[in-house]
Design an enzyme around this catalytic site. Structure first.
Site, PDB file in Angstrom:
ATOM      1  N   SER A  78       0.829  -1.205   0.000  1.00 14.01           N
ATOM      2  CA  SER A  78       0.000   0.000   0.000  1.00 14.01           C
ATOM      3  C   SER A  78       0.865   1.257   0.000  1.00 14.01           C
ATOM      4  O   SER A  78       2.011   1.241   0.471  1.00 14.01           O
ATOM      5  CB  SER A  78      -0.919   0.007   1.219  1.00 14.01           C
TER       6      SER A  78
HETATM    7  C1  LIG Z   1      -2.965  -4.397  -0.201  1.00 15.52           C
HETATM    8  S1  LIG Z   1      -2.391  -5.985   0.210  1.00 15.52           S
HETATM    9  C2  LIG Z   1      -1.730  -5.776   1.836  1.00 15.52           C
HETATM   10  C3  LIG Z   1      -0.677  -4.753   1.962  1.00 15.52           C
HETATM   11  C4  LIG Z   1       0.094  -4.813   3.228  1.00 15.52           C
HETATM   12  N1  LIG Z   1      -0.706  -4.640   4.405  1.00 15.52           N
HETATM   13  C5  LIG Z   1       1.269  -3.832   3.234  1.00 15.52           C
HETATM   14  O1  LIG Z   1       2.047  -3.884   4.150  1.00 15.52           O
HETATM   15  O2  LIG Z   1       1.400  -3.011   2.327  1.00 15.52           O
HETATM   16  C6  LIG Z   1      -3.892  -6.864   0.582  1.00 15.52           C
HETATM   17  C7  LIG Z   1      -3.685  -8.289   1.000  1.00 15.52           C
HETATM   18  O3  LIG Z   1      -4.909  -8.779   1.521  1.00 15.52           O
HETATM   19  C8  LIG Z   1      -4.890 -10.163   1.343  1.00 15.52           C
HETATM   20  N2  LIG Z   1      -6.234 -10.727   1.535  1.00 15.52           N
HETATM   21  C9  LIG Z   1      -7.302 -10.632   0.714  1.00 15.52           C
HETATM   22  N3  LIG Z   1      -8.343 -11.307   1.227  1.00 15.52           N
HETATM   23  C10 LIG Z   1      -7.926 -11.840   2.401  1.00 15.52           C
HETATM   24  C11 LIG Z   1      -8.558 -12.647   3.382  1.00 15.52           C
HETATM   25  N4  LIG Z   1      -9.824 -13.076   3.260  1.00 15.52           N
HETATM   26  N5  LIG Z   1      -7.824 -13.005   4.462  1.00 15.52           N
HETATM   27  C12 LIG Z   1      -6.540 -12.601   4.614  1.00 15.52           C
HETATM   28  N6  LIG Z   1      -5.901 -11.847   3.687  1.00 15.52           N
HETATM   29  C13 LIG Z   1      -6.582 -11.453   2.606  1.00 15.52           C
HETATM   30  C14 LIG Z   1      -4.339 -10.325  -0.056  1.00 15.52           C
HETATM   31  O4  LIG Z   1      -3.793 -11.620  -0.267  1.00 15.52           O
HETATM   32  C15 LIG Z   1      -3.296  -9.208  -0.111  1.00 15.52           C
HETATM   33  O5  LIG Z   1      -2.002  -9.704   0.109  1.00 15.52           O
END
Ligand SMILES: C[S@@+](CC[C@H](N)C(=O)[O-])C[C@H]1O[C@@H](n2cnc3c(N)ncnc32)[C@H](O)[C@@H]1O
Length: 405
Positions: A78
């Site tokens: 992000s």
């Molecule tokens: C924008 S990224 C996270 C960015 C991160 N927090 C950072 O440090 O920049 C969103 C993440 O959410 C995860 N995600 C989506 N649905 C999910 C779920 N049901 N449970 C856990 N993780 C999930 C995706 O695999 C993805 O890696």
């Protein structure tokens, strides 16, 4: 490249990082000393390998980590601006137990700095590749104490609960019951919630009735929440490259009639009211009239002068059977922002639908033209559902109620 190996490279990364922190402070995304210190400490480039330092530390850059077969982004790091804004809204303090939903490593490292030695950070991701990557980067950056979990966060992480803060970093259509159950009594959830086709990060605290009430919110864009809580948005195609996005399954849309309307000459009506803060105005419009959706068009429809360029990024549209109106703006030096709001309307009832839309534009400018004017409540499985209105959005596990006090 951000393959920082020599002392000079480390020094250069520190200089670029300090510039990022200064910019985030100037933008008021970072407001607290504790967050400035966290952003200064964590080497973001270690979590964005392969990116040049200027991209790794750009305040609005969102390096993509993984896409699906159709090019949809499934995981990204992000943007610092959004991370800072959400972390300030979360008000994370030393000693807290924090759950991060959606891993990457960097945000979890920032959280680890904020909670300090007496706190605990758990980060959960549904994707094994992301979990492995986050674990590796956290290790390399010296944050082995962050607990990285592979799971569908729809169930939270019961073994590490309760949490003083839950910070969700994927666009969620609903708030799973497990998150509310696993939140400490005076806890806070910051979640990008999908509302009427658009997403707002919302910092929720508990209310006295077992639900959640917003303390602050803002516009954001996130990759979709996957797994058991995933949700496919309803879209209706009106013409080539012209699409409606809506939350409301029951809203009847006559796509053919709207397509005919689109090809009729448009009328334009101006409100005499200020145009400012399009994200705040959009939330007001979407939650203050029934039959509102978001209208998107591609460049082709704009080049053909079928629709105005405001539709390229999505704009609230008021539907009325065979007619529709959407928000426009034009330069006007008499307005504080230099712009005046108005509408373009198409179809046999264009005049009527434009009049109703203009009234909403004036109402917003008159009473709600400031950031954070709405109050957003989440009521888990209400025994008596709130009376239907444009600001009441039924979800799977509860109801979102958006009011404009
Ligand atoms: C924008 S990224 C996270 C960015 C991160 N927090 C950072 O440090 O920049 C969103 C993440 O959410 C995860 N995600 C989506 N649905 C999910 C779920 N049901 N449970 C856990 N993780 C999930 C995706 O695999 C993805 O890696």
């Amino acid at each position: 490249m951000s393959d920082v190996t020599t002392d000079n490279d480390v020094e250069e990364a520190a200089i670029v990082r300090a510039a990022m922190v200064r910019e985030l402070r100037d933008q008021r995304a970072i407001r607290s000393e504790s967050l400035a210190a966290a952003f200064t400490s964590v080497p973001r480039h270690l979590f964005t390998p392969g990116e040049p330092l200027k991209v790794a530390y750009a305040v609005d850059a969102t390096p993509i980590v993984k896409t699906d077969g159709n090019g949809l982004t499934l995981s990204s790091v992000s943007a610092p601006h959004l991370q800072a804004t959400m972390l300030e809204a979360a008000a994370v303090e030393p000693g807290m137990r924090v759950l991060e939903v959606g891993s990457g490593g960097y945000n979890a490292a920032l959280l680890a700095e904020l909670v300090g030695d007496n706190g605990r950070v758990t980060t959960v991701d549904i994707d094994p590749d992301i979990v492995e990557r986050a674990g590796t980067f956290l290790h390399e950056a010296g944050y082995d104490h962050v607990h990285v979990v592979l799971a569908d966060a729809e169930q939270g992480v019961p073994m590490a609960a309760p949490f003083d803060r839950i910070i969700v970093t994927a666009g969620s259509w609903d708030i799973p019951p497990a998150w509310i159950e696993q939140l400490a009594d005076d806890g806070r959830i910051v979640v990008p919630l999908r509302l009427k086709g658009t997403t707002r990060w919302i910092a929720f605290g508990r209310d006295s009735g077992g639900g959640l009430v917003s303390r602050s919110y803002g516009l954001c864009v996130f990759v979709p929440f996957q797994g058991a809580g995933s949700h496919t948005e309803r879209t209706v195609t009106i013409d080539v490259g012209v699409v409606l996005r809506l939350d409301d399954e029951d809203l009847k849309v006559d796509a053919e009639a709207l397509r005919r309307a689109l090809h009729l000459p448009r009328i334009e009506r101006w409100s005499g009211a200020v145009f400012d803060m399009p994200d705040e105005l959009a939330l007001f419009l979407l939650t203050n009239a029934p039959n509102m959706a978001l209208l998107y068009s591609g460049q082709e429809a704009v080049d053909q002068e079928l629709l105005a360029s405001s539709t390229l990024k999505g704009v609230p549209v008021l539907l009325d059977g065979d007619s529709f109106a959407y928000r426009a703006a034009r330069e006007n030096d008499d307005m504080s922002s230099g712009y005046e709001s108005g509408v373009y309307a198409h179809g046999p009832a264009a005049e009527n639908v434009a009049t109703r839309y203009v009234e909403l534009l004036r109402q917003w400018a008159d009473k709600y033209c400031w950031r954070g004017a709405a109050s957003i409540q989440y009521i888990p499985k209400p025994a008596t559902p709130p009376a239907p209105s444009a600001g009441v959005i039924a979800k799977r596990h509860g109801t979102v109620v958006i009011t404009w006090p």
